[in-house]
Design an enzyme around this catalytic site. Structure first.
Site, PDB file in Angstrom:
ATOM      1  N   LYS A 185       4.031  10.407   8.177  1.00 49.60           N
ATOM      2  CA  LYS A 185       3.412   9.984   9.432  1.00 49.60           C
ATOM      3  C   LYS A 185       4.128  10.481  10.679  1.00 49.60           C
ATOM      4  O   LYS A 185       3.980  11.627  11.075  1.00 49.60           O
ATOM      5  CB  LYS A 185       3.253   8.455   9.432  1.00 49.60           C
ATOM      6  CG  LYS A 185       2.122   7.978   8.503  1.00 49.60           C
ATOM      7  CD  LYS A 185       1.824   6.516   8.694  1.00 49.60           C
ATOM      8  CE  LYS A 185       0.713   6.014   7.784  1.00 49.60           C
ATOM      9  NZ  LYS A 185      -0.621   6.410   8.234  1.00 49.60           N
ATOM     10  N   ASP A 217       9.850   2.431   1.097  1.00 49.65           N
ATOM     11  CA  ASP A 217       8.770   3.232   1.673  1.00 49.65           C
ATOM     12  C   ASP A 217       8.786   3.038   3.195  1.00 49.65           C
ATOM     13  O   ASP A 217       8.413   1.983   3.699  1.00 49.65           O
ATOM     14  CB  ASP A 217       7.439   2.764   1.059  1.00 49.65           C
ATOM     15  CG  ASP A 217       6.217   3.442   1.639  1.00 49.65           C
ATOM     16  OD1 ASP A 217       6.342   4.152   2.650  1.00 49.65           O
ATOM     17  OD2 ASP A 217       5.114   3.231   1.085  1.00 49.65           O
ATOM     18  N   PHE A 247       0.860  -1.192   0.000  1.00 47.26           N
ATOM     19  CA  PHE A 247       0.000   0.000   0.000  1.00 47.26           C
ATOM     20  C   PHE A 247       0.890   1.233   0.000  1.00 47.26           C
ATOM     21  O   PHE A 247       1.681   1.434   0.926  1.00 47.26           O
ATOM     22  CB  PHE A 247      -0.931   0.040   1.214  1.00 47.26           C
ATOM     23  CG  PHE A 247      -1.885   1.204   1.178  1.00 47.26           C
ATOM     24  CD1 PHE A 247      -3.105   1.100   0.523  1.00 47.26           C
ATOM     25  CD2 PHE A 247      -1.548   2.408   1.770  1.00 47.26           C
ATOM     26  CE1 PHE A 247      -3.971   2.184   0.465  1.00 47.26           C
ATOM     27  CE2 PHE A 247      -2.410   3.500   1.719  1.00 47.26           C
ATOM     28  CZ  PHE A 247      -3.627   3.377   1.061  1.00 47.26           C
TER      29      PHE A 247
END
Length: 407
Positions: free
Chosen positions: A255, A226, A139
């Site tokens: 984040k 990532d 994702f």
């Protein structure tokens, strides 16, 4: 005569687009690893805003720093130098061993920038239609490009045609990537999460990371890792790939970097650091002084308070406690596995368990269920062992009761 109880405030958002399957909870405020809803109910927060709130809620050093920055500059634009960008970039380069940084506002934007870097890298080598290796269950975001890189048909449905140029392979299988890319001169990069988040908390093994790094070196590909969800100290290292000893060429972050203030970054090593030139990429909000101050202060506090060591220690404690309390369920395979690293843990059940999201909240615990059957725990890195024990005390009986009902 008893006083009438106050009428509960309803959690509803009728004028907000219906893009989330929200629980009927509206949060009001927080402190540390706890939050309260508008009706006064307290919750232990084991979700941390989905791995965002590194320092918890209402941190006594972060909040005054942000208040100070609000009185100076919030946003200026990238027509001008933003000194705090250089401050934060210098720190990220130091922590990663890479070379320079592009700042944006979200993980999606960071991943999109990584994909643009890969394509430009290919075009600069004379490759007209560059291709990037991506992974099953991955994702990377919900823009059309990052959605195309994502390995989840459910979230892709209804948004075709997807972007071309992706080769999909399974996790932790070096022979699969070699077979999928054999005799293909258009491959320019390999792109993956060191630990898949939305895909079910699936770690890449350290050996596999080293094998892919060697393959990228051999074939002159970019290694793009990532670290949006698994980075920023969550596993006990600054970045999850550091457990393997490798260095990526491109590393998207977001984040936890800003402890709740929207921020994204792409950190690049020598092979990718100078691919973008003026006009190749940009952002309006990225790198604004407020977000940069949040990043600088987050890292400063993490270092001062030893939060990497805390994430590793509390994460190991939490995982051991979960495995101990769920020993019978693990033995019977009703619970398949407790996996992850540090304070990024997944508990995979043998069946879909989305119901546990609400059951946990009803019992004062916030978490998420991802990939249908994986309970995901990604709390703030300030969590204590006592709070971890509280997570176990609430969650494990709920899992056992759920499995008993489904038997």
């Amino acid at each position: 005569m008893n006083a009438a109880l106050p009428t509960p405030v309803e959690a509803a958002s009728p004028h907000v687009m219906n893009t989330y399957g929200r629980l009927p909870i509206a949060l009001s405020h927080g402190q540390g690893c706890r939050v309260w809803d508008v009706n006064g109910k307290a919750y232990l927060d084991a979700l941390g805003g989905i791995a965002v709130n590194t320092l918890g809620h209402n941190h006594p050093e972060l909040v005054p720093a942000l208040q100070d920055q609000l009185t100076k500059l919030i946003h200026t634009s990238n027509y001008y130098h933003v000194p705090l960008q250089e401050t934060l970039a210098t720190k990220l380069v130091e922590l990663s061993g890479l070379e320079n940084v592009f700042f944006c506002s979200t993980g999606l934007e960071a991943n999109e920038a990584a994909l643009k870097l890969a394509r430009k890298f290919g075009h600069d080598k004379g490759i007209e239609r560059p291709e990037v290796v991506v992974y099953e269950k991955a994702f990377h975001g919900r823009s059309i490009a990052t959605l195309s890189a994502t390995g989840n048909p459910k979230v892709q449905a209804g948004f075709g045609p997807l972007v071309e140029g992706f080769i999909r392979v399974p996790l932790n299988d070096i022979n699969a990537i070699k077979a999928a890319t054999a005799n293909n001169p258009n491959v320019v990069a390999v792109f993956f999460e060191a630990i898949q988040g939305e895909g079910g908390v699936n770690p890449m093994t350290d050996d596999y990371l080293r094998e892919v790094r060697a393959l990228c070196d051999e074939r002159d590909w970019l290694l793009m890792i990532d670290e949006v969800q698994c980075g920023m100290g969550r596993t006990g290292k600054w970045f999850a790939h550091q457990w393997s000893g490798v260095k990526p060429d491109v590393m998207p972050l977001a984040k936890g970097l800003g402890s709740g203030v929207p921020i994204g970054a792409v950190v690049a090593g020598p092979k990718a650091a100078h691919i973008f030139q003026p006009g190749n990429h940009g952002t309006t909000f990225g790198g604004n002084p407020l977000a940069m101050r949040a990043g600088v202060e987050t890292i400063r506090i993490m270092e001062k308070d030893g939060l990497l060591a805390n994430a590793q220690h509390v994460g190991e404690h939490l995982r051991a406690a979960l495995e101990r309390e769920l020993a019978a369920e693990l033995a019977s395979r009703k619970v398949k596995e407790v996996r992850g690293r540090g304070l990024m843990l997944g508990i995979e059940l043998a069946m879909p368990c989305g119901d546990l999201l609400k059951r946990a909240a009803d019992n004062g615990l916030l978490l998420s269920v991802t990939a249908d059957s994986v309970i995901r725990l990604v709390p703030s890195l300030i969590m204590t062992t006592a709070e971890a024990d509280e997570v176990v005390a609430i969650l494990c009986p709920l899992i056992k009761q759920f499995l008993k009902e489904k038997a």
